[in-house]
Design a protein around this motif. Structure first.
Motif, PDB file in Angstrom:
ATOM      1  N   SER A 159       0.821  -1.222   0.000  1.00  0.00           N
ATOM      2  CA  SER A 159       0.000   0.000   0.000  1.00  0.00           C
ATOM      3  C   SER A 159       0.851   1.266   0.000  1.00  0.00           C
ATOM      4  N   GLY A 160       2.086   1.151   0.490  1.00  0.00           N
ATOM      5  CA  GLY A 160       2.943   2.314   0.587  1.00  0.00           C
ATOM      6  C   GLY A 160       2.612   3.202   1.772  1.00  0.00           C
ATOM      7  N   LEU A 161       1.746   2.732   2.661  1.00  0.00           N
ATOM      8  CA  LEU A 161       1.325   3.526   3.819  1.00  0.00           C
ATOM      9  C   LEU A 161       2.139   3.159   5.056  1.00  0.00           C
ATOM     10  N   THR A 162       2.152   4.082   6.017  1.00  0.00           N
ATOM     11  CA  THR A 162       2.902   3.905   7.259  1.00  0.00           C
ATOM     12  C   THR A 162       1.929   3.799   8.427  1.00  0.00           C
ATOM     13  N   PRO A 163       2.139   2.869   9.354  1.00  0.00           N
ATOM     14  CA  PRO A 163       1.240   2.751  10.510  1.00  0.00           C
ATOM     15  C   PRO A 163       1.125   4.067  11.268  1.00  0.00           C
ATOM     16  N   PRO A 164      -0.081   4.494  11.596  1.00  0.00           N
ATOM     17  CA  PRO A 164      -0.278   5.768  12.288  1.00  0.00           C
ATOM     18  C   PRO A 164       0.038   5.666  13.776  1.00  0.00           C
ATOM     19  N   ASP A 165       0.501   6.761  14.369  1.00  0.00           N
ATOM     20  CA  ASP A 165       0.678   6.770  15.818  1.00  0.00           C
ATOM     21  C   ASP A 165      -0.027   7.951  16.473  1.00  0.00           C
ATOM     22  N   THR A 166      -0.880   8.662  15.703  1.00  0.00           N
ATOM     23  CA  THR A 166      -1.747   9.692  16.272  1.00  0.00           C
ATOM     24  C   THR A 166      -3.147   9.486  15.716  1.00  0.00           C
ATOM     25  N   TRP A 167      -4.119  10.087  16.375  1.00  0.00           N
ATOM     26  CA  TRP A 167      -5.511   9.964  15.942  1.00  0.00           C
ATOM     27  C   TRP A 167      -5.725  10.583  14.558  1.00  0.00           C
ATOM     28  N   THR A 168      -5.165  11.761  14.344  1.00  0.00           N
ATOM     29  CA  THR A 168      -5.311  12.411  13.046  1.00  0.00           C
ATOM     30  C   THR A 168      -4.701  11.567  11.940  1.00  0.00           C
ATOM     31  N   LYS A 175      -8.570   6.705   5.325  1.00  0.00           N
ATOM     32  CA  LYS A 175      -9.075   7.290   4.085  1.00  0.00           C
ATOM     33  C   LYS A 175      -8.162   6.958   2.905  1.00  0.00           C
ATOM     34  N   ALA A 176      -6.853   6.970   3.144  1.00  0.00           N
ATOM     35  CA  ALA A 176      -5.903   6.645   2.076  1.00  0.00           C
ATOM     36  C   ALA A 176      -5.996   5.172   1.686  1.00  0.00           C
ATOM     37  N   ALA A 262      -7.823 -10.127   6.478  1.00  0.00           N
ATOM     38  CA  ALA A 262      -6.520  -9.591   6.904  1.00  0.00           C
ATOM     39  C   ALA A 262      -5.369 -10.490   6.471  1.00  0.00           C
ATOM     40  N   ALA A 263      -5.563 -11.792   6.563  1.00  0.00           N
ATOM     41  CA  ALA A 263      -4.487 -12.732   6.231  1.00  0.00           C
ATOM     42  C   ALA A 263      -4.124 -12.686   4.754  1.00  0.00           C
ATOM     43  N   THR A 264      -5.116 -12.452   3.899  1.00  0.00           N
ATOM     44  CA  THR A 264      -4.884 -12.485   2.448  1.00  0.00           C
ATOM     45  C   THR A 264      -4.620 -11.106   1.858  1.00  0.00           C
ATOM     46  N   GLY A 265      -4.556 -10.078   2.702  1.00  0.00           N
ATOM     47  CA  GLY A 265      -4.236  -8.746   2.208  1.00  0.00           C
ATOM     48  C   GLY A 265      -5.405  -8.010   1.587  1.00  0.00           C
ATOM     49  N   LYS A 266      -6.627  -8.489   1.824  1.00  0.00           N
ATOM     50  CA  LYS A 266      -7.796  -7.757   1.324  1.00  0.00           C
ATOM     51  C   LYS A 266      -8.122  -6.579   2.231  1.00  0.00           C
ATOM     52  N   THR A 267      -7.559  -6.602   3.426  1.00  0.00           N
ATOM     53  CA  THR A 267      -7.454  -5.414   4.270  1.00  0.00           C
ATOM     54  C   THR A 267      -6.001  -5.331   4.706  1.00  0.00           C
ATOM     55  N   LEU A 268      -5.594  -4.184   5.238  1.00  0.00           N
ATOM     56  CA  LEU A 268      -4.207  -4.044   5.684  1.00  0.00           C
ATOM     57  C   LEU A 268      -3.970  -4.706   7.035  1.00  0.00           C
ATOM     58  N   GLY A 269      -5.041  -5.048   7.712  1.00  0.00           N
ATOM     59  CA  GLY A 269      -4.919  -5.696   9.010  1.00  0.00           C
ATOM     60  C   GLY A 269      -6.256  -5.740   9.703  1.00  0.00           C
ATOM     61  N   MET A 270      -6.216  -5.753  11.027  1.00  0.00           N
ATOM     62  CA  MET A 270      -7.433  -5.764  11.827  1.00  0.00           C
ATOM     63  C   MET A 270      -7.099  -5.256  13.224  1.00  0.00           C
TER      64      MET A 270
END
Length: 420
Positions: A159-168, A175-176, A262-270
């Motif tokens: 996905s190229g995304l980074t795990p968030p560490d703030t609410w915003t 959304k991304a 989550a396991a198959t990557g249809k979501t980024l996790g749970m």
């Protein structure tokens, strides 16, 4: 979990270790053969290997194991205990808050006192507080669990995304992820115990972050759910849903289905307890899964993880085979048994010096536990099981548009104030 638990857990939670159905019921209490032990467990996917190891260590012993879903188990265990059809050994959740919890079962006289076992006085104070009723230990709590964001590292990298560490950042992350066609988190709210996990993860920071004495204030009547930051946490839960953090129709997805996503990557996790990691690995042996804290404010230093003792095991006070039941519980609490259990579950042992090396996926959970940035699963200190049951059904009703947050919290207050 409560399973916090969880829970469920989540548990939960927990949490219990809170897992999906895997058999045709829990009626396993008959028979008094001195070489046959009956066990009912919700630890699907982990207890099986522990049972095999126990049988290997005790030649000639046969275990009749029955596994059950959390919902099914909690609905049936009291009836089985009162009717004399319960197994010798059974899953028992720490503290209070659900029909299978230690406080509920010990108060009714259904559990054998385990205080005389060598491991009982060694339990850490926080664990001991939810293993004891009136100063006596009634459940063997072998593992600790936490609730947070469990990421599929391969899907996250893609996905190229980074795990968030703030609410915003969390809302922007959701959304991304949605815009890329892969929702952030799988949510299996068809199984009602799942509904609490995101809420518990948010409550840990919004409620206990500013007030570690919240439970004591609830007990003394100084505050209520409806007049506390529980309202903020519930609002954030629904904001996550509106922001596209979850897949479409969480109420139409069960626990197993959410794992598959989550396991198959249809979501980024749970958002789940760390117990789910071993199950995700079963569905995707090539996958890598990591637990991170779920942020609820814009200050990462304020984030707290709900983490507590997972569901353990108690002995039926009227067990057909009490000696063998005690031998099994002591095996679970031995270094070999405990390490095997937590390794299979992807958890952390309750007793130190077992030699267990935690999976790298739990590095952040371990860090938070060591820094005292955790709180027990919320239901473990509630005065009765009705509060949690009202919360679980109420959350499903909110997701289906049949209830509101204000109504739910007021109903939880009514049940809480009814006492034990």
């Amino acid at each position: 979990m409560k399973t916090r638990t969880l829970t469920a857990l989540v548990a939960t939670t927990t949490a219990a270790t809170l897992l999906a159905a895997c058999s045709g019921g829990t009626k396993a209490g008959s028979g008094g053969d001195s070489k046959t032990l009956t066990i009912t467990s919700v630890d699907v996917g982990s207890v099986e290997d522990v049972v095999k190891a126990f049988e290997k260590a005790n030649p000639g012993v046969k275990v009749r194991l029955t596994t059950s879903s959390v919902d099914q188990y909690q609905q049936q265990i009291r009836t089985q205990l009162s009717s004399g059809t319960a197994p010798d050994v059974m899953t028992v959740w720490p503290g209070n808050g659900n029909p299978g919890a230690m406080y509920v079962l010990a108060k009714a006289g259904y559990l054998r006192d385990l205080s005389d076992q060598s491991w009982a006085p060694k339990l850490p104070a926080a664990i001991k507080s939810v293993a004891e009723y009136e100063g006596k230990t009634y459940t063997a709590l072998f593992g600790q669990s936490g609730i947070g964001m469990v990421f599929n590292e391969q899907a996250l990298a893609k996905s190229g995304l980074t795990p968030p560490d703030t609410w915003t950042q969390l809302l922007a992350f959701c959304k991304a992820a949605k815009a890329k066609g892969t929702p952030a988190f799988a949510l299996g709210n068809q199984d009602n115990w799942i509904t609490q996990l995101v809420l518990y993860a948010l409550v840990a920071t919004t409620v206990y972050g500013p007030d570690r004495d919240f439970d004591q204030k609830m007990e003394s009547g100084q505050t209520t759910f409806a007049k506390s930051q529980w309202t903020t946490a519930l609002d954030k839960y629904l904001t996550m849903e509106k922001s596209g953090c979850f897949q479409k129709n969480p109420l139409g997805t069960n626990y197993d289905g959410s794992q598959q996503l989550a396991a198959t990557g249809k979501t980024l996790g749970m958002v789940q307890g760390n117990w789910v990691i071993s199950l995700l690995k079963q569905k995707n042996p090539e996958g890598t899964f990591t637990l991170k804290a779920l942020p609820a404010t814009d200050d990462p230093a304020q984030t707290i993880i709900p983490a507590a003792a997972s569901a353990g095991y108690g002995i039926n006070a009227k067990a057909k085979n009490k000696d063998l039941a005690l031998k099994f519980v002591n095996f679970v609490m031995s270094p070999d048994g405990m390490d095997l259990f937590v390794k299979k579950q992807g958890g952390l042992p309750t007793l130190a010096d077992t030699g267990y090396q935690a999976d790298p996926s739990l590095a952040e959970l371990s860090k938070f536990i060591q820094a005292n940035r955790t709180v027990p699963f919320m239901d473990q200190h509630w005065p009765n099981a009705k509060v949690q049951q009202t919360m679980l059904s109420g959350l499903q009703e909110i997701f289906s548009g049949q209830s509101t947050p204000d109504k739910l919290l007021k109903e939880m207050d009514t049940d809480y104030q009814a006492g034990s």
